[in-house]
Write a protein that holds these residues in place. Structure first.
Motif: not given
Length: 100
Positions: A58, A61, A63-65, A79-80, A83, A91
């Motif tokens: 994402n 944001e 970060c990973w979601v 989210s993680s 980044s 997470w």
């Protein structure tokens, strides 16, 4: 750089109620914000199929979601805390993503 993205990652650390989300996510051919989507399919708890989930990058944001299939247009589940180029790492809520 597709070679930098692992084919599979393992999510772990979800509590008992969400334990169906612990396990293997496979890289899809689709991208989201320029990075691959990882999908956990055929998720079952006690033999009962539950919603499938995906990990996406994402960019807005940074970060990973984690998204459930039903919620794709709404807010992500979690989210993680990083980044990095892949979802591997720490997470929220003590959950981790690792290489197999």
């Amino acid at each position: 750089a597709k070679s930098e993205w692992p084919r599979k990652v393992i999510m772990d650390g979800h509590p008992f109620a969400l334990k169906g989300w612990n396990g293997e996510f496979k890289r899809e051919d689709r991208l989201h914000d320029g990075r691959p989507i990882y999908r956990r399919e055929d998720v079952k708890v006690y033999g009962i199929k539950i919603l499938e989930v995906e990990l996406w990058w994402n960019a807005s944001e940074d970060c990973w979601v984690l998204h459930r299939d039903v919620d794709k247009k709404s807010k992500f589940v979690m989210s993680s805390l990083h980044s990095d180029l892949t979802p591997v790492g720490r997470w929220e809520r003590g959950v981790t993503v690792a290489l197999p």
